[in-house]
Design a protein around this motif. Sequence first.
Motif, mmCIF file in Angstrom:
data_model
loop_
_atom_site.group_PDB
_atom_site.id
_atom_site.type_symbol
_atom_site.label_atom_id
_atom_site.label_comp_id
_atom_site.label_asym_id
_atom_site.label_seq_id
_atom_site.Cartn_x
_atom_site.Cartn_y
_atom_site.Cartn_z
ATOM 1 N N PRO A 12 0.858 -0.931 -0.418
ATOM 2 C CA PRO A 12 -0.104 -0.057 0.176
ATOM 3 C C PRO A 12 0.862 1.420 -0.252
ATOM 4 N N GLY A 13 0.097 2.186 -1.152
ATOM 5 C CA GLY A 13 0.971 3.470 -0.500
ATOM 6 C C GLY A 13 2.399 3.804 -2.168
ATOM 7 N N LEU A 14 2.179 2.415 -2.735
ATOM 8 C CA LEU A 14 3.759 2.446 -3.419
ATOM 9 C C LEU A 14 3.000 1.921 -5.227
ATOM 10 N N VAL A 70 14.656 -5.328 -18.342
ATOM 11 C CA VAL A 70 13.997 -5.118 -18.422
ATOM 12 C C VAL A 70 13.221 -5.149 -16.530
ATOM 13 N N ALA A 71 13.679 -3.849 -16.420
ATOM 14 C CA ALA A 71 13.166 -3.770 -14.133
ATOM 15 C C ALA A 71 12.142 -3.302 -14.470
ATOM 16 N N HIS A 72 11.577 -3.244 -13.052
ATOM 17 C CA HIS A 72 10.693 -2.660 -12.636
ATOM 18 C C HIS A 72 11.531 -2.413 -10.710
ATOM 19 N N VAL A 73 10.778 -0.545 -10.678
ATOM 20 C CA VAL A 73 10.674 -0.609 -9.077
ATOM 21 C C VAL A 73 9.434 0.032 -8.320
ATOM 22 N N ASP A 74 9.797 0.199 -7.552
ATOM 23 C CA ASP A 74 8.814 0.570 -6.661
ATOM 24 C C ASP A 74 8.427 1.830 -5.818
ATOM 25 N N LEU A 75 7.594 2.596 -6.515
ATOM 26 C CA LEU A 75 7.719 3.880 -6.078
ATOM 27 C C LEU A 75 6.853 4.464 -5.158
ATOM 28 N N PRO A 76 7.497 5.482 -4.442
ATOM 29 C CA PRO A 76 6.042 6.200 -3.219
ATOM 30 C C PRO A 76 4.773 6.692 -4.311
ATOM 31 N N TRP A 78 5.708 9.195 -7.672
ATOM 32 C CA TRP A 78 5.354 8.950 -9.112
ATOM 33 C C TRP A 78 4.044 9.712 -9.200
ATOM 34 N N ALA A 79 3.881 9.847 -8.899
ATOM 35 C CA ALA A 79 2.798 11.659 -8.883
ATOM 36 C C ALA A 79 3.328 12.651 -9.645
ATOM 37 N N GLU A 80 4.093 13.156 -9.138
ATOM 38 C CA GLU A 80 5.144 14.499 -8.526
ATOM 39 C C GLU A 80 6.236 14.122 -10.066
ATOM 40 N N HIS A 81 6.732 13.023 -10.827
ATOM 41 C CA HIS A 81 7.665 12.659 -10.815
ATOM 42 C C HIS A 81 7.014 12.423 -12.390
ATOM 43 N N ARG A 82 5.980 11.484 -12.785
ATOM 44 C CA ARG A 82 5.873 10.675 -13.040
ATOM 45 C C ARG A 82 6.325 11.092 -15.238
ATOM 46 N N ARG A 132 11.758 3.556 -22.072
ATOM 47 C CA ARG A 132 10.153 3.708 -21.923
ATOM 48 C C ARG A 132 10.358 3.364 -19.929
ATOM 49 N N ILE A 133 9.205 4.465 -19.841
ATOM 50 C CA ILE A 133 8.784 4.321 -17.829
ATOM 51 C C ILE A 133 7.040 4.795 -18.222
ATOM 52 N N ALA A 134 6.756 3.560 -17.954
ATOM 53 C CA ALA A 134 5.288 3.827 -16.842
ATOM 54 C C ALA A 134 4.835 2.922 -16.195
ATOM 55 N N GLU A 135 3.910 2.959 -15.571
ATOM 56 C CA GLU A 135 3.179 2.217 -14.518
ATOM 57 C C GLU A 135 2.789 1.227 -14.722
#
Length: 290
Positions: free
Chosen positions: A7-9, A72-78, A82-86, A105-108
């Motif tokens: 939650p929160g990520l 390919v990689a993934h990262v869990d961001l607060p 994510w909202a500020e920088h996406r 490419r960077i995407a949810e």
Amino acid sequence: MSDEVEPGLVRVRLDLSYDGKDFSGWARQPLGRRTVQGEIEDALRTVTRSDVSYDLTVAGRTDAGVHARGQVAHVDLPQEVWAEHREKLLRRMAGRLPHDVRIWRIAEAPSGFNARFSAIWRRYAYRVTDNVGGVDPLLRGHVLWHDWELDVEAMNAASAALLGEHDFAAYCKKREGATTIRTLQELSWARGDDGIVTATVRADAFCHNMVRSLVGALLYVGDGHRGVEWPGKVLAAAVRDSSVHVVKPHGLTLEEVGYPADELLAARSKEARNLRTLPGSSGGGPGGCC
């Protein structure tokens, strides 16, 4: 084990490439060694103005000197980060990263996505030339020079015996607790118009040094030092063979990682964590990379 994001990520997928020449592999290491993971995590922390690092999970942990075109990689961001920088994160990362690593490419990520465990295959290419004059200087960082003429037809014939699910212990550097059972989906050789011979190697996953060991064995067949049946006999022995040469890393590139449809991601991730065994085998934990 679940791939539910805490939650929160927000789970974010990154598609990237890099020239492995000056990296000590993908994974962050001690003693200040330069790695792809370290460069990206440092850049991400800087551009998001964060006090902490966000850990990356990658599809395939490439070794020192190995390149990637379709990593390919993934990262869990607060969520607030994510909202500020996406919207500007891709451009800002491009301005911060060194020139030998790029994110395209960077995407949810869709629900259930895990860059490592959701993957159903990884495809590598190994490039080699038998040109008597050597390697084109402009390609020398990505093509191996083999100073014996290669018989591509013989190499393809020898490769056929290696396809399918096997214990690749003879072609892997053993890691404690890791299985060496893999499903080799494709192993083929083709000579291009430029004379470069390219091996295409695709599997559900690879164990440590597996691709470079397979290439080394098949080059011995191609140049006539071993018979077509030899690589299959080595495989059947299921023990590390000192006569199998691990070729240099610079000819190897991770070209592409395959994933199932979004609705199958979670199930694939769960399946990939299961211990793999062959009939009569005790199996082991998850393996490493090539």
